[in-house]
Scaffold this active site. Sequence first.
Site, PDB file in Angstrom:
ATOM      1  N   GLU A  80      -4.466  -2.952   8.672  1.00 20.07           N
ATOM      2  CA  GLU A  80      -5.279  -1.770   8.406  1.00 20.07           C
ATOM      3  C   GLU A  80      -6.372  -2.167   7.424  1.00 20.07           C
ATOM      4  OE1 GLU A  80      -3.084   2.474   8.424  1.00 20.07           O
ATOM      5  OE2 GLU A  80      -2.280   1.085   6.955  1.00 20.07           O
TER       6      GLU A  80
ATOM      7  N   SER B  34      -0.260  -0.056   0.469  1.00 23.25           N
ATOM      8  CA  SER B  34       0.078   0.677   1.684  1.00 23.25           C
ATOM      9  C   SER B  34      -0.228   2.160   1.568  1.00 23.25           C
ATOM     10  CB  SER B  34       1.565   0.483   2.004  1.00 23.25           C
ATOM     11  OG  SER B  34       2.367   0.869   0.908  1.00 23.25           O
TER      12      SER B  34
END
Length: 281
Positions: free
Chosen positions: A151, A118
């Site tokens: 993402e 992340s």
Amino acid sequence: MINKAGVLGAGQMGSGIAHVLAQQGIEVVLFDIAEAQLAKAVSGIEKNLERQAKKGQLESAAIPAIMGRIRTTQAMEDLADCDMAIEAVTEKEALKLEIFRKLDGIVKAGAILASNTSSIPITRIAAVTGRPDKVIGMHFMNPVPVMQLVEVIRGLATSDETFAATTALVAKLGKETAVSADYPGFIVNRILIPMINEAAFALFEGIATVEDIDKGMKLGTNQPMGPLTLADFIGLDTCLAIMNVLHEGFKDSKYRPCPLLVKMVEAGYLGRKTGRGFYTY
């Protein structure tokens, strides 16, 4: 074409990724060093599929076939013939680099190596492999079966072919791609985690109570949950790890972790998973 995928790490994120891959017809090899964690993941995936069936999102009759596409292992070598390996272990850079070094020597030539990190730069991860063109960031949101965003982060050497195969997989999973440049935190956590950190500062400085900070952000900005509730859901250790990545990566004081957040992590108050964070569970 991704027909078989390895997932490394059978925690909340890894099990969720295995779930959505298997649901879309992809063979999954789910790896973890802990046998108990693998058993917990398989049980959790089956329960989540049953929940989907009760909501009419899935035919109950399809569940055995989906579960049949998930194989568990404690041997990383069992990922050798996968078309893609997706790493979803704890957000610790040294651990991820070690895993990618090993994966590079195990997974067949031409396979894509993806990280669900992340915040940690993909270029740095790719550099420890002999196939940096085949390394990419694939950051799923939690909970994976519910959240619609992934993402996708290209490292400096990521090829167009790797990027195309990854975004095609995201589409096959029924999710949307948001493309980010390879800088600490990418898009979502570059914005989200400093907000959580600022909420912790507001509490630390006595501006408001936990409840009023969350109420203010929920009702004042129409967010589904307040930032401190969200921090407890994510895990305060994960929030702190990402703030540290941002602070170290940009060398900017605006990313300094709140001292209260640091103290809570040191005390083991990590949120929902430990029963205590900004709230008690």
